[in-house]
Design a protein around this motif. Structure first.
Motif, PDB file in Angstrom:
ATOM      1  N   LYS A 325       0.832  -1.204   0.000  1.00  0.00           N
ATOM      2  CA  LYS A 325       0.000   0.000   0.000  1.00  0.00           C
ATOM      3  C   LYS A 325       0.869   1.259   0.000  1.00  0.00           C
ATOM      4  O   LYS A 325       1.748   1.444   0.835  1.00  0.00           O
ATOM      5  CB  LYS A 325      -0.922   0.008   1.206  1.00  0.00           C
ATOM      6  N   GLY A 326       0.606   2.119  -0.971  1.00  0.00           N
ATOM      7  CA  GLY A 326       1.329   3.378  -1.079  1.00  0.00           C
ATOM      8  C   GLY A 326       2.723   3.255  -1.663  1.00  0.00           C
ATOM      9  O   GLY A 326       3.456   4.252  -1.722  1.00  0.00           O
ATOM     10  N   LYS A 327       3.084   2.073  -2.125  1.00  0.00           N
ATOM     11  CA  LYS A 327       4.421   1.862  -2.687  1.00  0.00           C
ATOM     12  C   LYS A 327       4.316   1.407  -4.131  1.00  0.00           C
ATOM     13  O   LYS A 327       3.230   1.106  -4.630  1.00  0.00           O
ATOM     14  CB  LYS A 327       5.188   0.842  -1.842  1.00  0.00           C
ATOM     15  N   LYS A 328       5.458   1.335  -4.807  1.00  0.00           N
ATOM     16  CA  LYS A 328       5.504   0.925  -6.197  1.00  0.00           C
ATOM     17  C   LYS A 328       6.426  -0.278  -6.371  1.00  0.00           C
ATOM     18  O   LYS A 328       7.443  -0.401  -5.676  1.00  0.00           O
ATOM     19  CB  LYS A 328       6.021   2.071  -7.085  1.00  0.00           C
ATOM     20  N   ILE A 329       6.039  -1.131  -7.292  1.00  0.00           N
ATOM     21  CA  ILE A 329       6.884  -2.263  -7.648  1.00  0.00           C
ATOM     22  C   ILE A 329       8.122  -1.747  -8.369  1.00  0.00           C
ATOM     23  O   ILE A 329       8.039  -0.825  -9.185  1.00  0.00           O
ATOM     24  CB  ILE A 329       6.096  -3.260  -8.516  1.00  0.00           C
ATOM     25  N   ALA A 330       9.259  -2.343  -8.056  1.00  0.00           N
ATOM     26  CA  ALA A 330      10.534  -1.876  -8.603  1.00  0.00           C
ATOM     27  C   ALA A 330      10.537  -1.902 -10.127  1.00  0.00           C
ATOM     28  O   ALA A 330       9.968  -2.794 -10.757  1.00  0.00           O
ATOM     29  CB  ALA A 330      11.675  -2.742  -8.069  1.00  0.00           C
ATOM     30  N   LYS A 331      11.181  -0.900 -10.701  1.00  0.00           N
ATOM     31  CA  LYS A 331      11.326  -0.838 -12.149  1.00  0.00           C
ATOM     32  C   LYS A 331      12.103  -2.061 -12.627  1.00  0.00           C
ATOM     33  O   LYS A 331      13.124  -2.433 -12.051  1.00  0.00           O
ATOM     34  CB  LYS A 331      12.068   0.437 -12.551  1.00  0.00           C
ATOM     35  N   GLY A 332      11.621  -2.690 -13.688  1.00  0.00           N
ATOM     36  CA  GLY A 332      12.269  -3.880 -14.220  1.00  0.00           C
ATOM     37  C   GLY A 332      11.785  -5.166 -13.589  1.00  0.00           C
ATOM     38  O   GLY A 332      12.273  -6.254 -13.926  1.00  0.00           O
ATOM     39  N   THR A 333      10.826  -5.065 -12.659  1.00  0.00           N
ATOM     40  CA  THR A 333      10.256  -6.245 -12.008  1.00  0.00           C
ATOM     41  C   THR A 333       8.767  -6.322 -12.322  1.00  0.00           C
ATOM     42  O   THR A 333       8.053  -5.320 -12.209  1.00  0.00           O
ATOM     43  CB  THR A 333      10.446  -6.189 -10.482  1.00  0.00           C
ATOM     44  N   ARG A 334       8.302  -7.481 -12.714  1.00  0.00           N
ATOM     45  CA  ARG A 334       6.882  -7.707 -12.988  1.00  0.00           C
ATOM     46  C   ARG A 334       6.262  -8.443 -11.807  1.00  0.00           C
ATOM     47  O   ARG A 334       6.878  -9.340 -11.234  1.00  0.00           O
ATOM     48  CB  ARG A 334       6.698  -8.565 -14.249  1.00  0.00           C
ATOM     49  N   MET A 335       5.032  -8.094 -11.469  1.00  0.00           N
ATOM     50  CA  MET A 335       4.311  -8.830 -10.430  1.00  0.00           C
ATOM     51  C   MET A 335       2.958  -9.254 -10.957  1.00  0.00           C
ATOM     52  O   MET A 335       2.153  -8.423 -11.388  1.00  0.00           O
ATOM     53  CB  MET A 335       4.133  -7.992  -9.164  1.00  0.00           C
ATOM     54  N   ALA A 411       4.240 -12.645   2.006  1.00  0.00           N
ATOM     55  CA  ALA A 411       4.898 -11.476   2.596  1.00  0.00           C
ATOM     56  C   ALA A 411       6.253 -11.220   1.942  1.00  0.00           C
ATOM     57  O   ALA A 411       6.603 -10.078   1.620  1.00  0.00           O
ATOM     58  CB  ALA A 411       5.064 -11.676   4.104  1.00  0.00           C
ATOM     59  N   VAL A 412       7.020 -12.279   1.733  1.00  0.00           N
ATOM     60  CA  VAL A 412       8.320 -12.134   1.076  1.00  0.00           C
ATOM     61  C   VAL A 412       8.128 -11.671  -0.366  1.00  0.00           C
ATOM     62  O   VAL A 412       8.868 -10.809  -0.859  1.00  0.00           O
ATOM     63  CB  VAL A 412       9.117 -13.448   1.124  1.00  0.00           C
ATOM     64  N   ALA A 413       7.126 -12.222  -1.049  1.00  0.00           N
ATOM     65  CA  ALA A 413       6.863 -11.834  -2.437  1.00  0.00           C
ATOM     66  C   ALA A 413       6.573 -10.341  -2.543  1.00  0.00           C
ATOM     67  O   ALA A 413       7.124  -9.643  -3.401  1.00  0.00           O
ATOM     68  CB  ALA A 413       5.700 -12.652  -2.993  1.00  0.00           C
ATOM     69  N   ALA A 414       5.709  -9.835  -1.668  1.00  0.00           N
ATOM     70  CA  ALA A 414       5.320  -8.425  -1.727  1.00  0.00           C
ATOM     71  C   ALA A 414       6.492  -7.502  -1.390  1.00  0.00           C
ATOM     72  O   ALA A 414       6.730  -6.501  -2.073  1.00  0.00           O
ATOM     73  CB  ALA A 414       4.151  -8.166  -0.784  1.00  0.00           C
ATOM     74  N   ALA A 415       7.221  -7.830  -0.334  1.00  0.00           N
ATOM     75  CA  ALA A 415       8.362  -6.991   0.056  1.00  0.00           C
ATOM     76  C   ALA A 415       9.432  -6.984  -1.031  1.00  0.00           C
ATOM     77  O   ALA A 415      10.031  -5.941  -1.327  1.00  0.00           O
ATOM     78  CB  ALA A 415       8.946  -7.496   1.373  1.00  0.00           C
ATOM     79  N   SER A 416       9.646  -8.129  -1.646  1.00  0.00           N
ATOM     80  CA  SER A 416      10.663  -8.244  -2.692  1.00  0.00           C
ATOM     81  C   SER A 416      10.257  -7.500  -3.953  1.00  0.00           C
ATOM     82  O   SER A 416      11.112  -6.997  -4.695  1.00  0.00           O
ATOM     83  CB  SER A 416      10.924  -9.716  -3.003  1.00  0.00           C
ATOM     84  N   ALA A 417       8.945  -7.410  -4.200  1.00  0.00           N
ATOM     85  CA  ALA A 417       8.458  -6.688  -5.377  1.00  0.00           C
ATOM     86  C   ALA A 417       8.848  -5.209  -5.305  1.00  0.00           C
ATOM     87  O   ALA A 417       9.174  -4.586  -6.321  1.00  0.00           O
ATOM     88  CB  ALA A 417       6.943  -6.823  -5.489  1.00  0.00           C
ATOM     89  N   ILE A 418       8.849  -4.654  -4.129  1.00  0.00           N
ATOM     90  CA  ILE A 418       9.163  -3.231  -3.964  1.00  0.00           C
ATOM     91  C   ILE A 418      10.635  -2.953  -4.268  1.00  0.00           C
ATOM     92  O   ILE A 418      10.974  -1.942  -4.884  1.00  0.00           O
ATOM     93  CB  ILE A 418       8.814  -2.780  -2.523  1.00  0.00           C
ATOM     94  N   ASN A 419      11.496  -3.877  -3.867  1.00  0.00           N
ATOM     95  CA  ASN A 419      12.939  -3.666  -4.034  1.00  0.00           C
ATOM     96  C   ASN A 419      13.520  -4.318  -5.273  1.00  0.00           C
ATOM     97  O   ASN A 419      14.647  -3.998  -5.673  1.00  0.00           O
ATOM     98  CB  ASN A 419      13.676  -4.177  -2.791  1.00  0.00           C
ATOM     99  N   GLY A 420      12.765  -5.259  -5.869  1.00  0.00           N
ATOM    100  CA  GLY A 420      13.282  -5.959  -7.045  1.00  0.00           C
ATOM    101  C   GLY A 420      14.321  -7.013  -6.703  1.00  0.00           C
ATOM    102  O   GLY A 420      14.936  -7.597  -7.599  1.00  0.00           O
ATOM    103  N   VAL A 421      14.517  -7.258  -5.419  1.00  0.00           N
ATOM    104  CA  VAL A 421      15.442  -8.296  -4.944  1.00  0.00           C
ATOM    105  C   VAL A 421      14.792  -9.000  -3.758  1.00  0.00           C
ATOM    106  O   VAL A 421      13.875  -8.452  -3.116  1.00  0.00           O
ATOM    107  CB  VAL A 421      16.802  -7.706  -4.511  1.00  0.00           C
ATOM    108  N   ILE A 422      15.239 -10.210  -3.461  1.00  0.00           N
ATOM    109  CA  ILE A 422      14.679 -10.931  -2.322  1.00  0.00           C
ATOM    110  C   ILE A 422      14.905 -10.125  -1.052  1.00  0.00           C
ATOM    111  O   ILE A 422      16.022  -9.695  -0.746  1.00  0.00           O
ATOM    112  CB  ILE A 422      15.294 -12.339  -2.213  1.00  0.00           C
ATOM    113  N   THR A 423      13.803  -9.916  -0.320  1.00  0.00           N
ATOM    114  CA  THR A 423      13.779  -9.005   0.822  1.00  0.00           C
ATOM    115  C   THR A 423      13.108  -9.671   2.016  1.00  0.00           C
ATOM    116  O   THR A 423      12.149 -10.432   1.854  1.00  0.00           O
ATOM    117  CB  THR A 423      13.012  -7.721   0.445  1.00  0.00           C
ATOM    118  N   ASP A 424      13.586  -9.382   3.209  1.00  0.00           N
ATOM    119  CA  ASP A 424      12.974  -9.873   4.441  1.00  0.00           C
ATOM    120  C   ASP A 424      11.858  -8.894   4.831  1.00  0.00           C
ATOM    121  O   ASP A 424      12.131  -7.735   5.163  1.00  0.00           O
ATOM    122  CB  ASP A 424      14.013  -9.942   5.547  1.00  0.00           C
ATOM    123  N   PRO A 425      10.590  -9.339   4.799  1.00  0.00           N
ATOM    124  CA  PRO A 425       9.489  -8.411   5.088  1.00  0.00           C
ATOM    125  C   PRO A 425       9.490  -7.912   6.531  1.00  0.00           C
ATOM    126  O   PRO A 425       8.853  -6.902   6.837  1.00  0.00           O
ATOM    127  CB  PRO A 425       8.252  -9.250   4.787  1.00  0.00           C
TER     128      PRO A 425
END
Length: 429
Positions: A325-335, A411-425
């Motif tokens: 919510k209120g964020k954008k998926i990283a450029k170059g990453t598809r969700m 949760a990991v999928a959503a957090a990683s979408a924002i950064n375009g890399v695997i992320t710890d939510p």
């Protein structure tokens, strides 16, 4: 000598008071499910009646469910022709538990069955899909079989030569941390015992963490029990099971609960402390190649998939929307988002979840299996990496052997979408 849940279910379905592990039985079936591969089943079914002089009739049309979900809408003329063939067969046989490609009625078979009340505690459920193990979440014994076996079930209403399986008891205590989910539990278990650790056995889930788990979470862990080699996963039915069947599935008639005996014998017992778990990642190209997210941070991903029969339910979409919510998926990453059913799609739409996900840049697709099996919607390019809430990451699983698939929680999928890399939510995004 006490019995496990599965022993009791098989004994009842076989007209016996007791069955022992290793016994061979021929139990009656409560529900037989197929998806588009019903086209293969009906071919075998018609062969059984060929040259007999008898009309080809299924044993009980009310106990057969057919759901189109793997390739919807049809991606080829071959699929469309097979779907037409199945539609005609369903009409001829009077099969009413049929979910075609129709708005809110459609969805993935392993979501459609529970949310419509087709599965009950104590049922013997068979499906021509390996993830039929899902329905153990409702206290049923459910497992996958082949098309030829299913044709026999359609004819006889029972399955031949079933060996009573041994059972592994998994006891999960403690409280999950925020953004540590049932998907992380089952990935941890598979990594712990390996992809063959439960071969030809049933995994029976117990403990306070399981009792507190929603039916949605239970569907996730039972769904992926097969990835440890298990014949099935099963959660003893309880108040949560009854709540789900009454409030979500609209079941009004009596519900019979079958529980294991206190002195039931188990092949082994595995204890897990949920409070010690962190998000888990299954790395290419096997589901048991599991690592904690802390070891995978920063791995670039090109495509993120949220959905499937494993994690396409309302709480999964809610978790993703909370993070995005209120964020954008990283450029170059598809969700890509694939709700598990039309009902879930509608509820997510009414709650505003889909708007949040669309605003973030995700693509919302129709309910269905999507790219999970690699034949429809969302194939990967050479060299690409996908991070997915689906259940398998075998080489070529998403349509390209020259790509890689990592498995994770919503949760990991959503957090990683924002950064375009695997992320710890848990660490914020």
């Amino acid at each position: 000598m006490g019995q496990t849940i599965v022993q009791k279910i098989l004994a009842k379905a076989s007209g016996k008071d007791y069955v022992a592990v290793g016994d061979i039985v021929e139990p009656k079936v409560d529900l037989a499910m197929s998806h588009e591969n019903a086209a293969l089943v009906l071919n075998q079914f018609l062969e059984i009646y060929k040259d007999t002089g008898y009309e080809a009739k299924v044993w009980d049309p009310s106990k057969i469910a057919i759901i189109f979900d793997h390739r919807v809408p049809a991606e080829s003329s071959k699929t469309a022709t097979n779907q037409k063939k199945v539609r005609n067969f369903v009409a001829e046989q009077g099969i009413t538990k049929f979910h075609d490609i129709i708005g809110y009625e459609m969805g993935i078979c392993h979501q459609i069955l529970p949310e419509n009340g087709y599965v009950r505690p104590g049922y013997l459920v068979l499906g021509t899909d390996s993830h039929t193990t899902s329905h153990g979440a409702l206290g049923a014994f459910s497992f996958g079989i082949g098309a030829t076996e299913m044709a026999t079930v359609w004819t006889l209403g029972s399955i031949l030569n079933v060996q009573v399986p041994a059972t592994i008891k998994v006891v999960v205590e403690g409280e999950f941390q925020e953004f540590v989910e049932p998907k992380d539990l089952i990935l941890h278990l598979i990594g712990k015992i390996s992809a063959e650790g439960a071969n030809f056995k049933v995994i029976e889930f117990h403990g306070d963490a399981i009792k507190k788990m929603s039916t949605s979470g239970r569907l996730t862990i039972c769904n992926m029990s097969v990835e440890a080699g298990a014949t099935s996963g099963i959660v003893p039915a309880d108040e949560e099971t009854i709540r789900y069947l009454r409030e979500i599935a609209g079941v009004a008639d009596d519900i019979e609960i079958i529980l294991p005996d206190e002195d039931a014998e188990y092949d082994s017992i595995i204890n897990i402390n949920a409070s010690e778990l962190e998000p888990q990642i299954a790395c290419p190209h096997t589901v048991d190649n599991v690592k904690p997210v802390s070891q995978m941070l920063g791995t670039k991903v090109d495509q993120i998939v949220l959905g499937s029969c494993t994690n396409g339910r309302l709480d999964d979409l809610t978790t993703a929307a909370k993070i995005l919510k209120g964020k954008k998926i990283a450029k170059g990453t598809r969700m890509l988002i694939f709700p598990a059913s039309g009902k879930i799609y509608r509820e997510a739409m009414e709650m505003g979840l889909l708007t949040v996900l669309l605003d973030a840049g995700a693509v919302i697709a129709n309910p269905g299996c999507g790219p999970c099996l690699g034949v429809h919607q969302g194939a990967l390019a050479d060299g690409e990496k996908a991070l997915s809430t689906t259940n398998r990451n075998f080489k070529g699983r998403m349509g390209n052997p020259n790509s890689e698939v990592y498995l994770c929680s919503p949760a990991v999928a959503a957090a990683s979408a924002i950064n375009g890399v695997i992320t710890d939510p848990r660490k914020g995004v």
